[in-house]
Each structure stands twice: as structure tokens, then as C-alpha cells.
Design an enzyme around this catalytic site. Structure first.
Site, PDB file in Angstrom:
ATOM      1  N   GLU A 132       0.833  -1.214   0.000  1.00 39.87           N
ATOM      2  CA  GLU A 132       0.000   0.000   0.000  1.00 39.87           C
ATOM      3  C   GLU A 132       0.868   1.266   0.000  1.00 39.87           C
ATOM      4  OE1 GLU A 132      -3.070  -0.057  -0.530  1.00 39.87           O
ATOM      5  OE2 GLU A 132      -3.699  -2.058   0.056  1.00 39.87           O
ATOM      6  N   ASN A 156       1.296   3.920  -3.101  1.00 37.88           N
ATOM      7  CA  ASN A 156       0.969   5.341  -2.934  1.00 37.88           C
ATOM      8  C   ASN A 156       2.116   6.241  -3.382  1.00 37.88           C
ATOM      9  OD1 ASN A 156      -1.572   4.857  -1.991  1.00 37.88           O
ATOM     10  ND2 ASN A 156      -1.122   5.308   0.156  1.00 37.88           N
ATOM     11  N   ARG A 195      -8.863   3.684  -7.606  1.00 35.73           N
ATOM     12  CA  ARG A 195      -8.376   3.614  -6.234  1.00 35.73           C
ATOM     13  C   ARG A 195      -9.590   3.513  -5.309  1.00 35.73           C
ATOM     14  NH1 ARG A 195      -4.377   1.665  -6.761  1.00 35.73           N
ATOM     15  NH2 ARG A 195      -4.357   1.769  -4.526  1.00 35.73           N
TER      16      ARG A 195
HETATM   17  N1  LIG Z   1       2.966   9.065  -0.990  1.00 36.73           N
HETATM   18  C1  LIG Z   1       1.927   9.900  -1.228  1.00 36.73           C
HETATM   19  N2  LIG Z   1       2.149  11.087  -1.884  1.00 36.73           N
HETATM   20  C2  LIG Z   1       1.126  11.944  -2.144  1.00 36.73           C
HETATM   21  N3  LIG Z   1      -0.159  11.705  -1.784  1.00 36.73           N
HETATM   22  C3  LIG Z   1      -0.441  10.557  -1.134  1.00 36.73           C
HETATM   23  C4  LIG Z   1       0.582   9.598  -0.817  1.00 36.73           C
HETATM   24  N4  LIG Z   1       0.010   8.570  -0.152  1.00 36.73           N
HETATM   25  C5  LIG Z   1      -1.299   8.870  -0.058  1.00 36.73           C
HETATM   26  N5  LIG Z   1      -1.587  10.045  -0.651  1.00 36.73           N
HETATM   27  C6  LIG Z   1      -2.916  10.708  -0.696  1.00 36.73           C
HETATM   28  O1  LIG Z   1      -3.768  10.078   0.256  1.00 36.73           O
HETATM   29  C7  LIG Z   1      -4.950   9.582  -0.393  1.00 36.73           C
HETATM   30  C8  LIG Z   1      -5.444   8.326   0.303  1.00 36.73           C
HETATM   31  O2  LIG Z   1      -4.524   7.254   0.159  1.00 36.73           O
HETATM   32  P1  LIG Z   1      -5.052   5.749   0.251  1.00 36.73           P
HETATM   33  O3  LIG Z   1      -5.769   5.570   1.529  1.00 36.73           O
HETATM   34  O4  LIG Z   1      -3.913   4.831  -0.023  1.00 36.73           O
HETATM   35  O5  LIG Z   1      -6.144   5.657  -0.920  1.00 36.73           O
HETATM   36  P2  LIG Z   1      -5.940   5.539  -2.510  1.00 36.73           P
HETATM   37  O6  LIG Z   1      -4.516   5.211  -2.783  1.00 36.73           O
HETATM   38  O7  LIG Z   1      -6.865   4.428  -2.926  1.00 36.73           O
HETATM   39  O8  LIG Z   1      -6.337   6.875  -3.076  1.00 36.73           O
HETATM   40  C9  LIG Z   1      -4.572   9.420  -1.842  1.00 36.73           C
HETATM   41  O9  LIG Z   1      -5.684   9.480  -2.713  1.00 36.73           O
HETATM   42  C10 LIG Z   1      -3.576  10.560  -2.055  1.00 36.73           C
HETATM   43  O10 LIG Z   1      -4.263  11.774  -2.314  1.00 36.73           O
HETATM   44 MG   LIG Z   2      -3.383   3.851  -1.813  1.00 34.75          MG
END
Ligand SMILES: Nc1ncnc2c1ncn2[C@@H]1O[C@H](COP(=O)(O)OP(=O)(O)O)[C@@H](O)[C@H]1O
Ligand SMILES: [Mg+2]
Lengths: 101, 144
Positions: free
Chosen positions: B46, B50, B104
Site C-alpha cells: 500500500e 501510494n 483507487r
Molecule cells: N505518498 C503519497 N504522496 C502523495 N499523496 C499521497 C501519498 N500517499 C497517499 N496520498 C494521498 O492520500 C490519499 C489516500 O490514500 P489511500 O488511503 O492509499 O487511498 P488511494 O490510494 O486508494 O487513493 C490518496 O488518494 C492521495 O491523495
Molecule cells: Mg493507496
């Protein structure tokens, strides 16, 4: 990740194997959708017996297919999910809306 | 026992499988159960996903992963120098995603939080994101 599909009447059986993550979720999605467009399918069975890993990338893929099958008044089922996959299905709430065997 | 490892790889989707397998192989030194190992691999998947899809959505870059073992604890730090997160508590909400559509699910942080003992998110817009997660291995081994 490999995908094998088989149509039995109006039911599409999709046998997945390998690991499901973001790098292949899109391919699974378009593979299933192609079949749904081409054939008069009502029900979908996702066979996870050979899926050794799935992260949250699989949730969106399953949910999208669930919506399409619902719109056709059909039934979607997930069968033979291994413990790791089962925990993702549980945590995401998918088990509440989809019969997971 | 004390040990560590450090990996760096380009933000390519095909490195997701490599990163979680590497973290799992390193954590194997703690003799985890199948479930503990699956939890670590899933949480790492995960965080690395991300970094690749959100952190480096608009540019290419490097992802760094450090794994440590301190006594019975497994620690993993996943860092990108990408876009960063503006509102961390909002991003961590279940089902919240900045990517529209069904691609996502917004469940990444929820998975990390539930599968590991601790999750820390350090991020700044334009700077990047650092995810630190820990898990004690063998918690139930001597208990009850
Ligand atoms: N490494 C990262 N860099 C920038 N934004 C991030 C990062 N990790 C998470 N995010 C932000 O947090 C949100 C939620 O992450 P997550 O719970 O993994 O859901 P998803 O990946 O399905 O969108 C993402 O949609 C993104 O906007
Ligand atoms: Mg994610």
C-alpha cells in the site's frame, strides 16, 4: 497475474491467479469488461483460489464489476479466497455486499 | 537482534511486487507467522503503491525503503520526494481518495493502520512523504 475466463450460460467465471496489485488491476478490469460487453452475461463468479496476494487495488476492481452486474440484475460471487485476500475483503466491507462463499 | 536494510528503486509499478517481497524476506528473520508476514507485505504494498501513483503522479523519481529489526519489532520506512499530502488526517480517512473513479478505493491507509501496530505519516506538499510502520512479531507466541 493470469486471467482465465469461461462462460457457462449467462454466467462468466473468471479464474485469477498470482498477485493482484495496482500494476495489474487495470488489465483485469478491462479483460472482464470486454467479456461483459461482448456476451449476454448476467452473473459473475470470481475464483480467487490461485490468488496469493491482493492489496487495496483489487477492491476498486471488484466494486466496479459489482456495479455492472447489479445494473444487469445479476449476481456476483467471490469464491475460494485465501486468508490474506479474505482479510482485505472483510476490511473493505465488500463481504457485506458480495457473497464470498 | 538488530539488523537493517535499505533499498532504492525508481517509481515503476512493477517494483511494487519486488518491494513487498523484499520486505517480507527481511522480516522472515523474526520468524513471523504466515499471517504476520502477509500483513507486512500488504502494508508495504500500500505504501509503495501510494509513493508511485500519488507521490510521483506527475514526475518520475525514486522510492526508498528502509527495513529495521529491533529486538522483536519490525520497522519499515517508505519515502518518496514527490507531491506530498496537504491534509494528512483527511487523506487517512477510510474511502478518501484524490483519484476519482473506481481505480483507487481510498482504503490504503486503512489497510496499513489495521495490518500494522503503528503508522506514522510525515508529509509536506512539494517535499514528499515518509511512511513509518512498526509491527511486533510473535506477540501471541508466548501469551495466553
Ligand atoms: N505518498 C503519497 N504522496 C502523495 N499523496 C499521497 C501519498 N500517499 C497517499 N496520498 C494521498 O492520500 C490519499 C489516500 O490514500 P489511500 O488511503 O492509499 O487511498 P488511494 O490510494 O486508494 O487513493 C490518496 O488518494 C492521495 O491523495
Ligand atoms: Mg493507496
Amino acid at each position: 497475474m493470469t486471467i482465465r475466463t469461461e462462460q457457462i450460460g449467462t454466467t462468466l467465471v473468471v479464474k485469477l491467479s498470482g498477485e493482484i496489485d495496482q500494476s495489474c488491476a487495470g488489465e483485469i478490469r478491462s479483460d472482464i469488461d470486454r467479456q461483459l460487453q461482448l456476451c449476454p452475461i448476467k452473473n459473475l463468479i470470481l475464483d480467487f483460489a490461485k490468488v496469493s496476494f491482493m492489496d487495496s487495488s483489487g477492491i476498486g476492481m471488484i466494486l466496479g464489476r459489482y456495479k455492472q452486474i447489479k445494473a444487469r440484475n445479476g449476481t456476483i460471487m467471490i469464491i475460494r479466497a485465501q486468508p490474506q485476500v479474505d482479510r482485505i475483503l472483510e476490511l473493505s466491507g465488500l463481504k457485506k455486499i458480495i457473497d464470498c462463499g | 537482534m538488530e539488523n537493517y536494510m535499505k533499498l532504492q528503486f525508481p517509481a515503476k509499478a512493477r517494483n511494487e511486487a519486488f518491494a513487498r517481497a523484499a520486505a517480507g524476506a527481511f522480516a522472515a528473520q523474526l520468524d513471523p507467522t504466515c499471517e504476520e508476514l502477509a500483513d507486512i507485505k500488504t502494508a508495504v504494498s500500500e505504501a509503495v503503491t501510494n509513493a508511485i501513483v500519488h507521490g510521483y503522479a506527475k514526475k518520475s523519481g525514486q522510492v526508498e525503503m528502509v527495513c529495521k529489526i529491533v529486538q522483536e519489532e519490525f520497522i519499515v520506512i517508505i519515502e518518496d520526494s514527490g507531491e506530498g499530502i496537504e491534509n494528512i488526517p483527511l487523506a487517512m480517512q477510510p474511502l478518501y481518495s484524490t483519484v476519482p473513479g473506481e481505480e483507487r478505493s481510498g482504503m490504503g491507509f486503512t489497510v496499513m493502520e489495521s495490518f500494522m501496530d503503528t503508522l506514522d505519516v510525515d508529509s509536506a506538499p512539494g517535499k514528499g512523504t515518509t511512511i513509518t510502520m512498526t509491527k511486533r512479531i510473535g506477540q501471541d507466541r508466548y501469551g495466553s
